[in-house]
Enzyme design. Structure first.
Site, short mmCIF file in Angstrom:
data_model
loop_
_atom_site.label_atom_id
_atom_site.label_comp_id
_atom_site.label_asym_id
_atom_site.label_seq_id
_atom_site.Cartn_x
_atom_site.Cartn_y
_atom_site.Cartn_z
N GLY A 622 0.82 -1.20 0.00
CA GLY A 622 0.00 0.00 0.00
C GLY A 622 0.85 1.24 0.00
N GLY A 625 0.40 8.80 3.01
CA GLY A 625 1.12 10.05 3.15
C GLY A 625 2.54 9.87 3.64
N PHE A 626 2.81 8.82 4.37
CA PHE A 626 4.14 8.59 4.92
C PHE A 626 5.06 7.97 3.88
CE2 PHE A 626 6.57 8.32 8.82
CZ PHE A 626 7.57 7.41 8.50
N GLY A 627 4.50 7.14 3.00
CA GLY A 627 5.31 6.46 2.00
C GLY A 627 4.72 5.10 1.67
N ASP A 742 -7.65 9.52 14.79
CA ASP A 742 -7.94 9.16 13.39
C ASP A 742 -8.58 7.78 13.31
OD1 ASP A 742 -8.07 9.66 10.69
OD2 ASP A 742 -6.04 9.01 10.26
#
Length: 957
Positions: A622, A625-627, A742
């Site tokens: 997957g 936003g982090f990588g 979240d």
């Protein structure tokens, strides 16, 4: 000389003809070992002829079993002559018995992975061995228990049947000797089914036939099967002339095109029964048959109704159905059999377990005609969750077995169950993942030929012993590419050539122990097997000691400088190596631990180690936003997910450190576990436990393409409870408490057993609940559709913010819809549910994929909990502790309804290869009418009796 030449010229065609005959026989045997044009495989076990035959009644081709089982396995027999009768089909005459070996298996190939198949075994003892000893033994489908065969009479002709999902392109049916006599089998049938048929069958759950009843035929030998039933199900005639009246029609009843989940054949549906007493009802009772694996099995019933009489005007035939006096909650209103179409009623989950089961078909209060029924199927449930050995390992070891004709107990799955693992193989059993082969010892096994390249496909083998055989050829260089191998013994063979350079390098690096002696033709060419000379130890010491001292001095000076520059406590923003300490943002407190300082127990990886365990970052799970998140395997075979921070990521060190620091300290069964981390120069990564079933959203999202079946209500309830328990732990079990900030369906991960884990703590914050219940922030975080309106307005998240978000998740579980509905206009799921529940009809809200299999009260209660959680004012919302308690009450309601043991209702297999499209966003922080009679007289379930006092079959009432 001329005559001699002529003889030679004539001899060539004879040899050619012989060769062609051999090839032809081989081709026939190979063809017989494959499915026919319908996908059917029909085997006459113990048939001694090389060729098969065509059954006169069904016109199905029967094949001998030699193409489906290892050569020299078992012995062929014929039943005693006194048990051969004219009505007995040929398939019952012969059998194969297995006097040796604990497990003996048939392998059925060329199947479609993920498809449903009906498998049927036939057993007639017929005193074939003259011992008159009736055996008891087990059947397994692959690694999962299927049935215990218990022959109680030599004349009995018994068949057992199951419907399962086949995960690979082959299926193994194994007979297991349990000490109760010699296992045997008369025949084996395999029939493919449409994916839409029998929705109760999933990758985690199969059905075992208890009874398949055709109500109404006046001829007691009227067995319906292929071709009248295209799926070759065998329908047993069932009636009682004292209690019931038979009715029939000449024309056939139709199935609903593309919508029929069971496709009962016309030959079955055109007959039915009704009570002789016009004011009576129809009842039939059966008693559960315990097995060693399930002493009190649960059952599923499928009932077929079609109107066969022309009803006069102003007459009504309406029915309702009860099971042990409790309504069958499938439809909200009574049903009226249709004149044209079959109506099938069924339960998705097993009935509440009882000592006996009675299905009653009653006329409603508005009736003018008595009830009817056309047909019924009754099944028990079997779990199919046992993970077989990794498919790549199986392919490799099967190729090795075939090449060398290994004659050990190499039958069935190599590693599972552990008690039947193959001789001289060792396996690892990583939790939630398929077992892997770690050791193969074929020393002194009479191996001939070269070293099979398949050995190189055993990626996790650490120990390989091929010594003292007759292996020839060279040592393949491919063996050096296996990172796990630490011991290789090829001594005592007839190998030649040299040792590959790759192996020599592994030896020099001390990562391989290679033994190759007593191979006369190996290493005969100069220095082809020599290792680089070792350095002089003393010289190495003289050089190394001063160098080490200089490095130590330099490091000490550097540390002094660094400490002076970081006296403001900046170490709070870094991850320390293993055995160093970490502090939290709140002085004097730490997250979910008992002391203020906690040793970091998680493993620290180097970037090179990450490259190794991910196979150079080969498979992406997957991206967020982090990588990217990559698939990986640790040295012990455990599968992991590696989240590697991208250099272009908008989320930086702060989120990385926040999640890492939290995950090193929180420990709960419903929170995802961090295996370790990497902070190697510019590279930063987190290594998590692998969650094979992906995110919750993927299992409830209408648009998801990666799921073959939806979650049942009982599964949804359990997932909701487990997720709530994880959040409750964050709020109440941590010191200081944590706000997740979240909570959403993509941040709830599921493992192979569909157990829920809360994930993604990059946005989490701690607060001091002794003084306040919120955290002041200057940035709004979270996901649209889940964010607490008070938090949006005041920028102060609280534990009630998590409660609000969890309420949205509950609504997703109830409705199967997303947090924000896009059509016809964008709308919050909260508003959508409130508008429909205001009209008092829960059916308008509930996900139709659950097929009505739920207790209405429990669904109402969950919806009510969700709406309370999503109240506009946080003070009106419950705490997570309250939510956990209320969800536990919902589970009790569902159990009373018949949901069974919710904690183990249905599980998935969990292999990543089974569901390759699952995403891992949560790791990434966002974003037929002739009757078949004579030859099928004995094809019946002999556990069904018509005497009501018998304890093993339905009885008419």
């Amino acid at each position: 000389m001329e005559q001699l030449t002529q003889r030679r010229t004539m001899a060539a065609p004879l040899w050619l003809q012989l060769l062609l005959c051999i090839v032809a026989v081989a081709c026939v045997l190979q063809a017989r070992a494959q499915p026919d044009s319908k996908g059917f495989i029909t085997i006459d076990c113990g048939l001694s002829e090389e060729m098969g035959y065509v059954d006169n009644a069904t016109k199905l081709s029967y094949a001998p079993d030699a193409g489906f089982i290892d050569a020299d396995t078992g012995t062929n027999h014929i039943i005693s002559p006194e048990y051969v009768i004219p009505a007995l089909a040929k398939v019952w005459y012969s059998l194969r018995s297995f006097p040796t070996g604990v497990r003996n298996c048939y392998t059925l190939r060329s199947l479609m992975p993920g498809l449903k198949y009906m498998i049927r075994g036939r057993f007639k003892y017929g005193n074939y061995d003259g011992l008159d000893r009736l055996p008891v033994f087990d059947l397994h489908i692959g690694t999962n228990y299927w049935h215990t065969v218990n022959i109680t009479d030599s004349k009995d002709a018994v068949f057992v049947e199951a419907i399962v999902v086949v995960p690979e392109d082959f299926m193994q049916v194994c007979l297991v000797d349990t000490g109760g006599g010699t296992p045997f089998i008369s025949g084996l049938d395999l029939r493919p089914l449409k994916r839409t048929l029998y929705p109760q069958v999933t990758p985690a759950q199969g059905l075992v036939l208890f009874a398949r009843l055709n109500f109404g035929p006046t001829n007691e030998t009227f067995y319906v099967r292929y071709p009248d039933d295209p799926h070759d199900r065998i329908w047993r005639p069932w009636g009682d002339k004292v209690m019931w009246t038979e009715i029939s029609m000449a024309s056939g009843v139709q199935n609903i095109a593309n919508e029929d989940l069971f496709e009962a054949p016309t030959a079955v549906l055109k007959t039915a029964i009704k009570p002789r007493n016009a004011s009576g009802n129809l009842e039939f009772t059966w008693y559960p048959v315990p097995t060693p694996k399930d002493p009190s099995p649960g059952y599923i019933a499928i009932l077929h109704f079609a109107e066969l009489e022309v009803l006069p005007n102003n007459t009504v035939r309406q029915l309702n159905i009860t099971v042990n006096s409790k309504p069958l909650y499938l439809y909200t209103s009574d049903i009226a059999p249709d004149r044209i179409y079959d109506i099938a009623l069924y339960n998705s989950g097993a009935f509440i377990r009882h000592s006996n089961y009675t299905i009653s078909i009653n006329a409603t209060a508005n009736w003018t005609l008595p009830p009817i029924i056309n047909a019924a199927e009754i099944f028990s449930l079997i779990p199919t969750t046992n993970l077989g050995t990794d498919s790549l390992d199986v392919s490799a070891i099967m190729a090795i077995k075939a090449k060398y004709q290994v004659k050990k107990n190499w039958m069935g799955d190599p590693c599972v169950p552990k008690t039947m693992a193959w001789d001289r193989l060792t396996c690892s059993y990583p939790p939630g993942s398929p077992p892997r082969i770690t050791s193969v010892n074929l020393s002194s096994s009479g191996l001939n030929g070269d070293i099979s390249p398949s050995f190189a496909n055993l990626k996790t083998v650490q120990y390989l012993d091929l010594s003292n055989n007759n292996l020839t050829g060279s040592i393949p260089d491919a063996l050096s590419q296996l990172p796990s191998r630490t011991f290789l013994d090829v001594s005592g063979n007839q190998l030649n050539g040299s040792i590959p350079s790759g192996l020599l390098k592994r030896i020099r690096d001390d990562s391989l122990d290679l033994r190759y002696g007593n191979n006369p033709n190996l290493c005969t060419n100069g220095n082809s097997c020599q290792l680089p000379a070792k350095r002089n130890n003393k010289l190495a010491i003289y050089i190394a000691v001063p160098t080490v001292l200089a490095v130590i001095v330099s490091v000490i000076l550097l540390l002094i400088c660094l400490l002076k520059r970081k006296k403001q406590g900046s170490m709070n923003n870094s991850i320390t190596p293993r055995n160093e300490t970490m502090t939290t943002n709140a002085p004097g407190n730490n997250v979910c631990t008992d002391s203020s300082l906690q040793r970091l127990e998680n493993r620290r990886f180097t970037y090179k180690e990450l490259e190794k365990i991910t196979n150079n970052f080969q498979r992406v799970l997957g991206r967020g936003g982090f990588g990217y998140v990559y698939d990986g395997f640790l040295e012990d075979g455990n599968q992991v997910a590696v989240k590697l921070r991208s250099h272009s990521s908008h989320q930086g060190v702060k989120e990385f450190l926040a999640e890492a620091q939290i995950l090193t300290r929180i420990h709960h069964k419903n929170l995802v576990s961090m295996i370790g981390y990497c902070k190697d120069g510019e590279y930063m990564a987190l290594v998590y436990e692998y969650m094979s079933e992906g995110t919750l959203q993927e299992h409830i999202d209408v648009g998801s393409k990666c799921n073959t079946s939806r979650l049942s209500w009982t599964e949804r309830l359990r997932i909701a409870l487990e997720s709530a328990q994880g959040l409750e732990y964050l709020h109440k079990g941590c010191n200081p408490p944590l706000i997740h900030r979240d909570v959403k369906a993509t941040n709830i991960l599921l493992n192979a057993r569909l157990e829920a884990r809360i994930a993604d703590f990059g946005l989490s914050r701690a607060f001091d609940d002794s003084n306040d219940t919120h955290v002041s922030t200057d940035t709004l975080v979270g996901t649209p559709g889940y964010v607490d309106p008070e938090y949006q307005a005041m920028m102060q998240p609280t534990t009630k913010s998590d409660v609000y978000s969890f309420g949205v998740v509950l609504l997703e579980l109830v409705t199967g819809k997303a947090a924000i509905l896009r059509e016809p206009v964008p709308m919050s799921i909260i508003q959508w549910v409130r508008e429909r529940l205001a009209q008092g009809n829960i059916e308008d809200v509930v996900d139709s994929e659950m097929l009505g299999d739920y207790d209405v009260n429990s669904v109402w209660k969950v919806a009510d909990i969700a709406l309370n959680c999503t109240s506009q004012m946080s003070t009106h919302r419950p705490t997570m502790t309250d939510v956990v308690m209320q969800l536990q009450e919902c589970i009790e309601l569902e159990k009373a309804h018949g949901g069974g043991d919710i904690a183990s209702h249905r599980f998935y297999s969990g292999s990543s290869s089974e569901n390759p499209n699952l995403r891992y966003d949560a790791y990434t922080t966002n974003q037929s009418t002739n009757a078949i009679q004579n030859n099928t007289t004995f094809e019946m379930e002999h556990n069904l009796k018509r005497v009501p006092t018998m304890a093993t079959g339905p009885s008419a009432r």
